[in-house]
Design a protein around this motif. Structure first.
Motif, PDB file in Angstrom:
ATOM      1  N   ALA A 138       0.818  -1.216   0.000  1.00 45.80           N
ATOM      2  CA  ALA A 138       0.000   0.000   0.000  1.00 45.80           C
ATOM      3  C   ALA A 138       0.850   1.263   0.000  1.00 45.80           C
ATOM      4  O   ALA A 138       0.414   2.311  -0.494  1.00 45.80           O
ATOM      5  N   SER A 139       2.075   1.193   0.517  1.00 41.86           N
ATOM      6  CA  SER A 139       2.912   2.392   0.635  1.00 41.86           C
ATOM      7  C   SER A 139       3.510   2.839  -0.687  1.00 41.86           C
ATOM      8  O   SER A 139       3.950   3.985  -0.813  1.00 41.86           O
ATOM      9  N   ASN A 140       3.544   1.964  -1.688  1.00 38.05           N
ATOM     10  CA  ASN A 140       4.164   2.354  -2.963  1.00 38.05           C
ATOM     11  C   ASN A 140       3.369   1.895  -4.185  1.00 38.05           C
ATOM     12  O   ASN A 140       3.842   1.989  -5.311  1.00 38.05           O
ATOM     13  N   GLU A 141       2.157   1.401  -3.953  1.00 38.38           N
ATOM     14  CA  GLU A 141       1.370   0.808  -5.029  1.00 38.38           C
ATOM     15  C   GLU A 141       1.080   1.796  -6.153  1.00 38.38           C
ATOM     16  O   GLU A 141       1.180   1.459  -7.339  1.00 38.38           O
ATOM     17  N   ARG A 177      15.481   6.831   0.666  1.00 35.30           N
ATOM     18  CA  ARG A 177      15.527   5.368   0.614  1.00 35.30           C
ATOM     19  C   ARG A 177      14.137   4.721   0.603  1.00 35.30           C
ATOM     20  O   ARG A 177      13.951   3.643   1.150  1.00 35.30           O
ATOM     21  N   CYS A 178      13.166   5.371  -0.014  1.00 31.52           N
ATOM     22  CA  CYS A 178      11.820   4.796  -0.051  1.00 31.52           C
ATOM     23  C   CYS A 178      11.574   3.970  -1.316  1.00 31.52           C
ATOM     24  O   CYS A 178      10.505   3.375  -1.470  1.00 31.52           O
ATOM     25  N   GLY A 179      12.530   3.960  -2.246  1.00 31.78           N
ATOM     26  CA  GLY A 179      12.378   3.171  -3.464  1.00 31.78           C
ATOM     27  C   GLY A 179      12.281   3.982  -4.742  1.00 31.78           C
ATOM     28  O   GLY A 179      12.042   3.425  -5.815  1.00 31.78           O
ATOM     29  N   LYS A 180      12.490   5.289  -4.654  1.00 32.95           N
ATOM     30  CA  LYS A 180      12.391   6.144  -5.846  1.00 32.95           C
ATOM     31  C   LYS A 180      13.417   5.737  -6.906  1.00 32.95           C
ATOM     32  O   LYS A 180      13.074   5.581  -8.086  1.00 32.95           O
ATOM     33  N   SER A 181      14.662   5.581  -6.479  1.00 33.34           N
ATOM     34  CA  SER A 181      15.717   5.224  -7.436  1.00 33.34           C
ATOM     35  C   SER A 181      15.509   3.828  -7.998  1.00 33.34           C
ATOM     36  O   SER A 181      15.863   3.555  -9.149  1.00 33.34           O
ATOM     37  N   HIS A 182      14.946   2.937  -7.188  1.00 30.60           N
ATOM     38  CA  HIS A 182      14.670   1.585  -7.668  1.00 30.60           C
ATOM     39  C   HIS A 182      13.637   1.631  -8.801  1.00 30.60           C
ATOM     40  O   HIS A 182      13.844   1.042  -9.871  1.00 30.60           O
ATOM     41  N   ALA A 217       3.420  22.531 -11.719  1.00 32.11           N
ATOM     42  CA  ALA A 217       2.301  21.959 -12.476  1.00 32.11           C
ATOM     43  C   ALA A 217       2.551  20.506 -12.864  1.00 32.11           C
ATOM     44  O   ALA A 217       1.637  19.826 -13.338  1.00 32.11           O
ATOM     45  N   MET A 218       3.765  20.023 -12.663  1.00 33.71           N
ATOM     46  CA  MET A 218       4.110  18.657 -13.055  1.00 33.71           C
ATOM     47  C   MET A 218       3.423  17.643 -12.133  1.00 33.71           C
ATOM     48  O   MET A 218       3.463  17.776 -10.909  1.00 33.71           O
ATOM     49  N   PRO A 219       2.757  16.629 -12.683  1.00 32.42           N
ATOM     50  CA  PRO A 219       2.115  15.608 -11.841  1.00 32.42           C
ATOM     51  C   PRO A 219       3.137  14.876 -10.978  1.00 32.42           C
ATOM     52  O   PRO A 219       4.251  14.555 -11.440  1.00 32.42           O
ATOM     53  N   LEU A 220       2.764  14.598  -9.738  1.00 30.36           N
ATOM     54  CA  LEU A 220       3.644  13.898  -8.803  1.00 30.36           C
ATOM     55  C   LEU A 220       3.006  12.586  -8.369  1.00 30.36           C
ATOM     56  O   LEU A 220       1.797  12.506  -8.175  1.00 30.36           O
ATOM     57  N   VAL A 221       3.841  11.570  -8.206  1.00 29.31           N
ATOM     58  CA  VAL A 221       3.406  10.276  -7.682  1.00 29.31           C
ATOM     59  C   VAL A 221       4.209  10.014  -6.417  1.00 29.31           C
ATOM     60  O   VAL A 221       5.443  10.085  -6.434  1.00 29.31           O
ATOM     61  N   ALA A 222       3.524   9.744  -5.315  1.00 32.78           N
ATOM     62  CA  ALA A 222       4.193   9.648  -4.011  1.00 32.78           C
ATOM     63  C   ALA A 222       4.522   8.212  -3.626  1.00 32.78           C
ATOM     64  O   ALA A 222       3.767   7.284  -3.894  1.00 32.78           O
ATOM     65  N   LEU A 223       5.694   8.055  -3.004  1.00 37.67           N
ATOM     66  CA  LEU A 223       6.058   6.833  -2.302  1.00 37.67           C
ATOM     67  C   LEU A 223       6.175   7.194  -0.828  1.00 37.67           C
ATOM     68  O   LEU A 223       6.665   8.274  -0.481  1.00 37.67           O
ATOM     69  N   HIS A 224       5.726   6.292   0.041  1.00 41.93           N
ATOM     70  CA  HIS A 224       5.708   6.570   1.469  1.00 41.93           C
ATOM     71  C   HIS A 224       6.669   5.647   2.215  1.00 41.93           C
ATOM     72  O   HIS A 224       7.200   4.684   1.650  1.00 41.93           O
ATOM     73  N   ARG A 270      10.599   2.371  11.181  1.00 43.26           N
ATOM     74  CA  ARG A 270      10.049   1.933   9.904  1.00 43.26           C
ATOM     75  C   ARG A 270      10.532   2.865   8.789  1.00 43.26           C
ATOM     76  O   ARG A 270       9.858   3.810   8.392  1.00 43.26           O
ATOM     77  N   SER A 271      11.737   2.601   8.295  1.00 39.18           N
ATOM     78  CA  SER A 271      12.279   3.389   7.190  1.00 39.18           C
ATOM     79  C   SER A 271      13.330   2.569   6.461  1.00 39.18           C
ATOM     80  O   SER A 271      13.960   1.679   7.039  1.00 39.18           O
ATOM     81  N   TRP A 272      13.528   2.892   5.186  1.00 36.85           N
ATOM     82  CA  TRP A 272      14.557   2.207   4.398  1.00 36.85           C
ATOM     83  C   TRP A 272      15.942   2.525   4.955  1.00 36.85           C
ATOM     84  O   TRP A 272      16.820   1.659   4.990  1.00 36.85           O
ATOM     85  N   LYS A 273      16.142   3.753   5.358  1.00 40.15           N
ATOM     86  CA  LYS A 273      17.454   4.150   5.863  1.00 40.15           C
ATOM     87  C   LYS A 273      17.814   3.357   7.113  1.00 40.15           C
ATOM     88  O   LYS A 273      18.950   2.880   7.263  1.00 40.15           O
TER      89      LYS A 273
END
Length: 229
Positions: A20-23, A47-52, A139-146, A182-185
């Motif tokens: 659910a955090s990155n779906e 470290r939430c998975g953006k680069s992945h 104005a650029m659309p953003l997609v969030a990872l938590h 609860r974090s990637w780091k």
């Protein structure tokens, strides 16, 4: 003596666990090239998975990747060569490169290319000096990872341990996921500490070793509770 050797993490699509955090972000990457916009941003904490996810898209789109700190006018022809660009660390862009980025975004539109940017904070929080760029980015659309939920945190620990080829005792991962931040780091820090402590003391990587590290106050339950209140 344990050596601080480099290891290569796995960045394939199959190595990215969806919860659910990155779906939302994973679905968006999988939808390419049926995007409604040519330029989009992936935003989330360290470290939430953006680069992945960016690496997954890089393989699919044959995208050319550059970090914001390296962006300059001489890069533009090469960046546009494959019709897909990844800009890592948009929120670290220096004022000297703002005009270059504005030109790049214009060229992306003109040549019907695709542009993907990663960032920790949305553009609205950054005071860009170039008004046209500020307007374009906001104005650029953003997609969030938590930050990872409990399911994802367990998988992150499994992946990081596997990347280092560390064999662990049964029960270690659930034990850690209930007690650490609860974090990637924090997960990366814990795995590195387990690896070092195991090698230096010639000990098995299990609950006993993890308990000692947690009791040292490095990644304790109190820190997790503080970050989830």
């Amino acid at each position: 003596m344990p050596l601080d050797l480099q290891f290569r993490p796995a960045f394939g699509r199959g190595d990215f666990r969806v919860t659910a955090s990155n779906e939302e972000a994973a679905k968006f990457i999988d939808l390419w090239p049926q995007w409604d916009n040519r330029s989009i941003g992936l935003v989330g904490p360290e470290r939430c998975g953006k680069s992945h996810l960016a690496a997954v898209w890089q393989l699919r789109a044959n995208a050319i990747l550059i970090h914001a700190s390296e962006l300059n006018e001489s890069c533009l022809p090469e960046l546009l060569r494959n019709g897909a660009i990844i800009l890592e660390g948009l929120d670290t862009l220096g004022a000297f490169a703002e005009t270059t980025l504005f030109h790049l975004l214009n060229l992306v539109n003109e040549e019907q290319s695709f542009f993907l940017a990663t960032m920790r904070e949305p553009p609205a929080t950054h005071n860009y000096t170039l008004p046209d760029l500020r307007s374009r980015l906001r104005a650029m659309p953003l997609v969030a990872l938590h930050s990872p939920d409990d399911i994802l945190l367990e998988w992150v620990l499994e992946k990081l341990l596997a990347d280092r080829h560390i064999r662990v005792e049964d029960g270690l991962i659930p034990y850690l996921s209930r007690r650490m931040e609860r974090s990637w780091k924090a997960a990366e820090r814990m795995v590195k500490m387990l690896d070092y402590a195991s090698l230096s003391g010639r000990r098995r990587v299990g609950v006993a070793l993890a308990r000692e590290l947690l009791q040292q106050g490095n990644i304790g339950k109190e820190e997790r509770e503080k970050n989830t209140l």
